[in-house]
Design an enzyme around this catalytic site. Structure first.
Site, PDB file in Angstrom:
ATOM      1  N   ASN A   1       0.877  -1.172   0.000  1.00  0.00           N
ATOM      2  CA  ASN A   1       0.000   0.000   0.000  1.00  0.00           C
ATOM      3  C   ASN A   1       0.913   1.220   0.000  1.00  0.00           C
ATOM      4  O   ASN A   1       1.497   1.561   1.017  1.00  0.00           O
ATOM      5  CB  ASN A   1      -0.890  -0.022   1.255  1.00  0.00           C
ATOM      6  CG  ASN A   1      -1.698   1.253   1.414  1.00  0.00           C
ATOM      7  OD1 ASN A   1      -1.785   2.062   0.496  1.00  0.00           O
ATOM      8  ND2 ASN A   1      -2.285   1.431   2.594  1.00  0.00           N
TER       9      ASN A   1
ATOM     10  N   LYS B   1       0.177   4.292  -0.330  1.00  0.00           N
ATOM     11  CA  LYS B   1      -0.406   5.511   0.245  1.00  0.00           C
ATOM     12  C   LYS B   1      -0.083   6.711  -0.666  1.00  0.00           C
ATOM     13  O   LYS B   1      -0.038   6.541  -1.870  1.00  0.00           O
ATOM     14  CB  LYS B   1       0.087   5.716   1.681  1.00  0.00           C
ATOM     15  CG  LYS B   1      -0.094   4.429   2.518  1.00  0.00           C
ATOM     16  CD  LYS B   1       0.085   4.640   3.978  1.00  0.00           C
ATOM     17  CE  LYS B   1      -0.121   3.292   4.686  1.00  0.00           C
ATOM     18  NZ  LYS B   1      -0.125   3.415   6.139  1.00  0.00           N
TER      19      LYS B   1
ATOM     20  N   HIS C   1      -9.571   1.681   4.386  1.00  0.00           N
ATOM     21  CA  HIS C   1      -8.336   1.812   5.174  1.00  0.00           C
ATOM     22  C   HIS C   1      -8.586   2.766   6.337  1.00  0.00           C
ATOM     23  O   HIS C   1      -9.326   3.745   6.194  1.00  0.00           O
ATOM     24  CB  HIS C   1      -7.209   2.326   4.277  1.00  0.00           C
ATOM     25  CG  HIS C   1      -5.874   2.242   4.946  1.00  0.00           C
ATOM     26  ND1 HIS C   1      -5.458   3.173   5.866  1.00  0.00           N
ATOM     27  CD2 HIS C   1      -4.882   1.321   4.853  1.00  0.00           C
ATOM     28  CE1 HIS C   1      -4.255   2.826   6.313  1.00  0.00           C
ATOM     29  NE2 HIS C   1      -3.889   1.707   5.704  1.00  0.00           N
TER      30      HIS C   1
ATOM     31  N   GLU D   1      -6.905   5.088   7.496  1.00  0.00           N
ATOM     32  CA  GLU D   1      -6.599   6.493   7.191  1.00  0.00           C
ATOM     33  C   GLU D   1      -7.754   7.147   6.445  1.00  0.00           C
ATOM     34  O   GLU D   1      -8.059   8.317   6.654  1.00  0.00           O
ATOM     35  CB  GLU D   1      -5.288   6.578   6.386  1.00  0.00           C
ATOM     36  CG  GLU D   1      -4.083   6.318   7.280  1.00  0.00           C
ATOM     37  CD  GLU D   1      -2.896   5.679   6.578  1.00  0.00           C
ATOM     38  OE1 GLU D   1      -2.849   5.684   5.338  1.00  0.00           O
ATOM     39  OE2 GLU D   1      -2.016   5.160   7.296  1.00  0.00           O
TER      40      GLU D   1
ATOM     41  N   GLU E   1      -5.914  -4.654  10.273  1.00  0.00           N
ATOM     42  CA  GLU E   1      -4.854  -3.691  10.563  1.00  0.00           C
ATOM     43  C   GLU E   1      -5.158  -2.921  11.845  1.00  0.00           C
ATOM     44  O   GLU E   1      -5.914  -1.946  11.832  1.00  0.00           O
ATOM     45  CB  GLU E   1      -4.734  -2.684   9.410  1.00  0.00           C
ATOM     46  CG  GLU E   1      -4.388  -3.315   8.082  1.00  0.00           C
ATOM     47  CD  GLU E   1      -3.754  -2.295   7.142  1.00  0.00           C
ATOM     48  OE1 GLU E   1      -2.638  -2.546   6.703  1.00  0.00           O
ATOM     49  OE2 GLU E   1      -4.367  -1.251   6.879  1.00  0.00           O
TER      50      GLU E   1
ATOM     51  N   GLY F   1       2.208   2.237  10.719  1.00  0.00           N
ATOM     52  CA  GLY F   1       3.212   3.296  10.582  1.00  0.00           C
ATOM     53  C   GLY F   1       3.898   3.676  11.883  1.00  0.00           C
ATOM     54  O   GLY F   1       4.582   4.689  11.951  1.00  0.00           O
TER      55      GLY F   1
ATOM     56  N   SER G   1       2.996  -2.184  10.326  1.00  0.00           N
ATOM     57  CA  SER G   1       4.435  -2.305  10.551  1.00  0.00           C
ATOM     58  C   SER G   1       5.000  -3.681  10.182  1.00  0.00           C
ATOM     59  O   SER G   1       5.910  -4.179  10.843  1.00  0.00           O
ATOM     60  CB  SER G   1       4.780  -1.932  11.995  1.00  0.00           C
ATOM     61  OG  SER G   1       4.410  -0.589  12.248  1.00  0.00           O
TER      62      SER G   1
HETATM   63  P1  PGA Z   1       2.603   0.281   7.606  1.00  0.00           P
HETATM   64  O1  PGA Z   1       1.180   0.533   6.939  1.00  0.00           O
HETATM   65  O2  PGA Z   1       3.108  -1.036   7.050  1.00  0.00           O
HETATM   66  O3  PGA Z   1       3.443   1.433   7.168  1.00  0.00           O
HETATM   67  O4  PGA Z   1       2.406   0.209   9.067  1.00  0.00           O
HETATM   68  C1  PGA Z   1       0.283  -0.514   6.720  1.00  0.00           C
HETATM   69  C2  PGA Z   1      -0.995   0.000   6.102  1.00  0.00           C
HETATM   70  O5  PGA Z   1      -1.450   1.066   6.509  1.00  0.00           O
HETATM   71  O6  PGA Z   1      -1.572  -0.634   5.216  1.00  0.00           O
END
Ligand code: PGA
Length: 249
Positions: free
Chosen positions: A10, A12, A95, A97, A167, A173, A213
């Site tokens: 992903n 982003k 997601h 976010e 998630e 993140g 992560s």
């Molecule tokens: P990350 O993000 O691996 O940077 O923690 C995962 C995601 O949001 O899909």
């Protein structure tokens, strides 16, 4: 029942059009011959480039969001037909976010899942709890509720096409990964929820990813857990060497 491991990136809001082209050329060489399935979900402006650069490779391309309306006065939005016409086969939906910064609700997530399935795009449906919810001991209830609403109206035939990504928001993140056991436990809760709604066969056939992560150091152990069928990878999917290690996990 064997479920093929999916390593999904992903991106982003990262990588310009030119950076994407260069990155994918390198990645394609690096993951050639990998056993696991590979997906990269990229910003809208990179879709055409990504589709072109991955032609004839083992990498699939997905978008990160779409609107649930077919067309019309929705300034700034992208429809499923626009994605289908480009050749996009996967889409991240819901997601955390999007839910947090763009007011995505369980209801709109459900409408998007239904629209994606109608248009033959595979939804990568995201769910997960906040740190507060985990500390309050309502993780299982919360995630079950998200899944039940997101899949409302999805047929038994269609549900196994959906890829679910668990998630935990506190792990995204932050460098704070859920332990293998924590991640597997919630993925098992999700599988159990699918079983309750659609029966055992559907539950066994549905792929459930872990995200938050995931990196080159923890992917192998996470992906070897009984109810985890791969990962949705943010930061670590932006580096060729690290993502390659995850793909081969
Ligand atoms: P990350 O993000 O691996 O940077 O923690 C995962 C995601 O949001 O899909």
């Amino acid at each position: 029942m064997s479920r093929r491991v999916l390593a999904a990136g992903n991106w982003k809001m990262n990588k310009t059009h030119s950076q994407a082209a260069e990155f994918i050329k390198e990645l394609a060489l690096s993951v050639k011959g990998a056993k696991n399935e590979i997906l990269i979900c990229v910003p809208f402006t990179n879709l055409e480039t990504a589709l072109r650069e991955t032609e004839g490779t083992n990498i699939s391309v997905g978008a990160e969001n779409m609107d649930y309306h077919d067309s019309g006065a929705y300034t700034g939005e992208i429809s499923a037909d626009m994605l289908v016409d480009l050749g996009v086969k996967y889409i991240i939906i819901g997601h955390s976010e999007r839910r947090e910064y763009y007011a995505e609700s369980d209801k709109t997530v459900n409408l998007k899942v239904l629209k994606a399935l109608e248009k033959d795009i595979v939804p990568v449906l995201c769910c997960g709890e906040s740190l507060e919810q985990r500390e309050d001991g309502i993780t299982a209830e919360w995630v079950r509720m998200q899944i039940k609403i997101a899949l409302k109206g999805v047929s038994k035939e269609d549900v196994t096409k959906v890829v679910i990504a668990y998630e935990p928001i506190w792990a995204i993140g932050t460098g704070k990964t859920a332990t293998n056991e924590q991640a597997n436990e919630v993925c098992a809760v999700i599988r159990d929820c699918i079983k309750e709604l659609y029966g055992e066969d559907a539950a066994e056939a549905t792929r459930i990813l872990y995200g938050g992560s995931v990196n080159a150091g923890n992917a192998k152990e996470l992906f070897s857990m009984s109810d985890i069928d791969g990962g949705l990878v943010g930061g670590a999917s932006l580096k060729v060497a690290e993502f390659t290690t995850i793909v081969n996990a």
